[in-house]
Each structure stands twice: as C-alpha cells, then as structure tokens.
Motif scaffolding. Structure first.
Motif, PDB file in Angstrom:
ATOM      1  N   THR A  20      -9.760 -40.570 -54.964  1.00 20.55           N
ATOM      2  CA  THR A  20      -8.222 -40.284 -55.073  1.00 20.55           C
ATOM      3  C   THR A  20      -7.813 -39.598 -53.610  1.00 20.55           C
ATOM      4  OG1 THR A  20      -8.090 -40.127 -57.570  1.00 20.55           O
ATOM      5  CG2 THR A  20      -6.435 -39.170 -56.111  1.00 20.55           C
ATOM      6  N   PRO A  21      -8.404 -38.788 -53.050  1.00 21.22           N
ATOM      7  CA  PRO A  21      -8.049 -38.192 -51.861  1.00 21.22           C
ATOM      8  C   PRO A  21      -8.118 -39.405 -50.833  1.00 21.22           C
ATOM      9  CG  PRO A  21      -9.713 -36.385 -52.875  1.00 21.22           C
ATOM     10  CD  PRO A  21      -9.519 -37.940 -53.625  1.00 21.22           C
ATOM     11  N   LYS A  22      -9.150 -40.194 -50.636  1.00 19.00           N
ATOM     12  CA  LYS A  22      -9.330 -41.182 -49.793  1.00 19.00           C
ATOM     13  C   LYS A  22      -8.173 -42.295 -49.705  1.00 19.00           C
ATOM     14  CE  LYS A  22     -12.503 -41.984 -47.423  1.00 19.00           C
ATOM     15  NZ  LYS A  22     -12.636 -41.946 -45.784  1.00 19.00           N
ATOM     16  N   TYR A  66      -4.797 -35.339 -48.725  1.00 19.95           N
ATOM     17  CA  TYR A  66      -4.354 -35.072 -50.016  1.00 19.95           C
ATOM     18  C   TYR A  66      -4.610 -33.477 -50.414  1.00 19.95           C
ATOM     19  CZ  TYR A  66      -5.220 -35.455 -55.246  1.00 19.95           C
ATOM     20  OH  TYR A  66      -5.187 -35.318 -56.585  1.00 19.95           O
ATOM     21  N   PHE A  67      -5.697 -32.817 -49.875  1.00 21.40           N
ATOM     22  CA  PHE A  67      -5.925 -31.350 -50.243  1.00 21.40           C
ATOM     23  C   PHE A  67      -4.896 -30.617 -49.585  1.00 21.40           C
ATOM     24  CE2 PHE A  67     -10.170 -33.444 -50.770  1.00 21.40           C
ATOM     25  CZ  PHE A  67     -10.159 -33.194 -52.560  1.00 21.40           C
ATOM     26  N   ALA A  68      -4.650 -30.899 -48.299  1.00 15.79           N
ATOM     27  CA  ALA A  68      -3.483 -29.984 -47.704  1.00 15.79           C
ATOM     28  C   ALA A  68      -2.151 -30.188 -48.576  1.00 15.79           C
ATOM     29  CB  ALA A  68      -3.218 -30.623 -46.434  1.00 15.79           C
ATOM     30  N   GLU A  69      -1.887 -31.398 -49.126  1.00 19.06           N
ATOM     31  CA  GLU A  69      -0.689 -31.333 -49.664  1.00 19.06           C
ATOM     32  C   GLU A  69      -0.440 -30.664 -51.080  1.00 19.06           C
ATOM     33  OE1 GLU A  69       2.093 -32.626 -48.376  1.00 19.06           O
ATOM     34  OE2 GLU A  69       0.991 -33.216 -46.822  1.00 19.06           O
ATOM     35  N   LEU A  70      -1.752 -30.728 -51.412  1.00 13.01           N
ATOM     36  CA  LEU A  70      -2.131 -30.002 -52.871  1.00 13.01           C
ATOM     37  C   LEU A  70      -1.953 -28.134 -52.755  1.00 13.01           C
ATOM     38  CD1 LEU A  70      -4.906 -31.763 -55.049  1.00 13.01           C
ATOM     39  CD2 LEU A  70      -2.299 -31.983 -55.415  1.00 13.01           C
ATOM     40  N   LEU A  71      -2.393 -28.076 -51.571  1.00 11.76           N
ATOM     41  CA  LEU A  71      -2.347 -26.509 -51.287  1.00 11.76           C
ATOM     42  C   LEU A  71      -0.853 -26.217 -51.109  1.00 11.76           C
ATOM     43  CD1 LEU A  71      -5.465 -26.009 -49.138  1.00 11.76           C
ATOM     44  CD2 LEU A  71      -5.137 -25.135 -51.443  1.00 11.76           C
ATOM     45  N   LYS A  72      -0.220 -27.185 -50.500  1.00 11.86           N
ATOM     46  CA  LYS A  72       1.439 -26.584 -50.421  1.00 11.86           C
ATOM     47  C   LYS A  72       1.811 -26.594 -51.666  1.00 11.86           C
ATOM     48  CE  LYS A  72       1.934 -29.048 -45.914  1.00 11.86           C
ATOM     49  NZ  LYS A  72       2.664 -30.519 -45.568  1.00 11.86           N
ATOM     50  N   PHE A  73       1.789 -27.417 -52.723  1.00 11.64           N
ATOM     51  CA  PHE A  73       2.203 -27.358 -53.786  1.00 11.64           C
ATOM     52  C   PHE A  73       1.724 -25.906 -54.535  1.00 11.64           C
ATOM     53  CE2 PHE A  73       3.311 -31.736 -53.735  1.00 11.64           C
ATOM     54  CZ  PHE A  73       4.809 -31.546 -54.136  1.00 11.64           C
ATOM     55  N   ALA A  74       0.467 -25.689 -54.542  1.00 13.54           N
ATOM     56  CA  ALA A  74      -0.181 -24.736 -55.191  1.00 13.54           C
ATOM     57  C   ALA A  74       0.543 -23.111 -54.771  1.00 13.54           C
ATOM     58  CB  ALA A  74      -1.413 -24.323 -54.782  1.00 13.54           C
ATOM     59  N   LEU A 103      -2.397 -41.271 -58.329  1.00 11.38           N
ATOM     60  CA  LEU A 103      -3.001 -41.146 -59.580  1.00 11.38           C
ATOM     61  C   LEU A 103      -2.866 -42.024 -60.458  1.00 11.38           C
ATOM     62  CD1 LEU A 103      -1.916 -37.338 -60.131  1.00 11.38           C
ATOM     63  CD2 LEU A 103      -3.984 -38.054 -59.388  1.00 11.38           C
ATOM     64  N   ALA A 104      -1.557 -42.749 -60.569  1.00 11.47           N
ATOM     65  CA  ALA A 104      -1.278 -43.943 -61.366  1.00 11.47           C
ATOM     66  C   ALA A 104      -2.212 -45.175 -60.758  1.00 11.47           C
ATOM     67  CB  ALA A 104       0.109 -44.417 -61.287  1.00 11.47           C
ATOM     68  N   LYS A 105      -2.111 -45.301 -59.422  1.00  8.84           N
ATOM     69  CA  LYS A 105      -3.014 -46.408 -58.827  1.00  8.84           C
ATOM     70  C   LYS A 105      -4.480 -46.345 -59.340  1.00  8.84           C
ATOM     71  CE  LYS A 105      -3.121 -49.830 -55.615  1.00  8.84           C
ATOM     72  NZ  LYS A 105      -2.631 -51.217 -56.006  1.00  8.84           N
ATOM     73  N   SER A 106      -5.002 -45.017 -59.029  1.00  3.81           N
ATOM     74  CA  SER A 106      -6.357 -44.715 -59.478  1.00  3.81           C
ATOM     75  C   SER A 106      -6.590 -45.212 -61.009  1.00  3.81           C
ATOM     76  CB  SER A 106      -6.835 -43.294 -59.183  1.00  3.81           C
ATOM     77  OG  SER A 106      -6.511 -42.723 -58.025  1.00  3.81           O
ATOM     78  N   GLU A 140      -3.116 -30.340 -64.451  1.00  6.59           N
ATOM     79  CA  GLU A 140      -4.632 -30.270 -65.077  1.00  6.59           C
ATOM     80  C   GLU A 140      -5.193 -31.419 -63.984  1.00  6.59           C
ATOM     81  OE1 GLU A 140      -7.478 -30.710 -68.998  1.00  6.59           O
ATOM     82  OE2 GLU A 140      -5.360 -31.344 -69.191  1.00  6.59           O
ATOM     83  N   LEU A 141      -4.771 -32.537 -63.986  1.00 11.06           N
ATOM     84  CA  LEU A 141      -5.398 -33.440 -63.012  1.00 11.06           C
ATOM     85  C   LEU A 141      -5.531 -32.911 -61.737  1.00 11.06           C
ATOM     86  CD1 LEU A 141      -3.579 -36.646 -64.300  1.00 11.06           C
ATOM     87  CD2 LEU A 141      -5.879 -36.315 -64.434  1.00 11.06           C
ATOM     88  N   LEU A 142      -4.689 -32.480 -61.096  1.00 15.92           N
ATOM     89  CA  LEU A 142      -4.528 -31.897 -59.787  1.00 15.92           C
ATOM     90  C   LEU A 142      -5.645 -30.876 -59.534  1.00 15.92           C
ATOM     91  CD1 LEU A 142      -0.916 -31.731 -58.937  1.00 15.92           C
ATOM     92  CD2 LEU A 142      -2.435 -33.512 -58.572  1.00 15.92           C
ATOM     93  N   ALA A 143      -5.607 -29.876 -60.541  1.00 13.79           N
ATOM     94  CA  ALA A 143      -6.709 -28.876 -60.657  1.00 13.79           C
ATOM     95  C   ALA A 143      -8.058 -29.520 -60.494  1.00 13.79           C
ATOM     96  CB  ALA A 143      -6.573 -27.883 -61.715  1.00 13.79           C
TER      97      ALA A 143
END
Length: 129
Positions: free
Chosen positions: A20-22, A32-40, A86-89, A118-121
């Motif tokens: 997923t991150p790739k 991907y992870f930098a974007e998730l940290l912003k959301f967190a 997530l949908a594409k995965s 939950e998926l993001l976590a």
C-alpha cells in the motif's frame, strides 16, 4: 487487513497490504506514512473528544471540532488519495483516482474517516517477535 464500507450507497472494498505505501508513492509521488502522520495530528484531539463523550464506534467525526491550526494540516485531496489507494489495493481493476471518484455523487469524509481508521492504524502497526 480488508474491510468493506459504504460510500454514497455503494459497497467499497478497502485493503491495506505491505504494498500500500509503495502504491501510494508510485501513484501520487508523496510518502504514505508522512501523510498518515499529518492526519494523526488532526485526528488525535477528535478521538480524545469522542472518547470523553463516549461516542459509539463508527459514528461520524464532527469536523466542527477541528481547530484552525489542525485544519491547516488537513488536505482533503490526500484523504481521497488514501481511500483510493486502499480501494485499489483491494481491487486492482478500479480506474484512475478521478474516474473512480466520479462514480460517487458525494464522498462524505466525516462518515468515511471512522471507517478507515482501523485500516490506517493497521498499516503502521509494528509487531515485536
């Protein structure tokens, strides 16, 4: 991890895998992870507020409770991109992001966020062995 959610009355399968991150980086050119940290940073105060008020799991996040400072960190395009990846995965046959988003009359972010948390976590969780 895989989950099916409803977006605009349509069942959408979402999945997170090691790829997923790739897939996100290849498609959007961002980490991907930098974007998730912003959301967190944005979601943490909301989750604390939800726990204090004993909100039922799956209930919509009240976007009115986001501070202006947090709002500056929130890029809704990124949220669309994360949901698309997530949908594409889950289904490699879905079309490019714009074509995919065009199938929805609405994309209720406040309803989708609790569903994908939950998926993001799961995508950033580590397990010690």
């Amino acid at each position: 991890m895989e989950k099916t959610i409803t977006i605009d009355g349509k069942q959408v399968r979402l999945k997170t895998t090691a790829a997923t991150p790739k897939r996100f980086k290849i498609q959007f050119g961002r980490d991907y992870f930098a974007e998730l940290l912003k959301f967190a940073k944005v979601l943490e105060p909301l989750q604390t507020d939800m726990k204090k008020n004993e909100v039922v799991a799956g209930e919509s996040i009240n976007l009115k409770n986001i501070s202006f400072e947090s709002l500056s960190l929130l890029d809704f395009d990124t949220l669309y991109d994360i949901v698309w990846v997530l949908a594409k995965s889950a289904d490699n046959s879905i079309p490019d992001p714009l074509t995919w988003l065009d199938q929805f009359d609405s994309f209720p972010i406040a309803e989708i966020m609790p569903e994908i948390q939950e998926l993001l976590a799961h995508s950033i969780k580590t397990e010690k062995k």
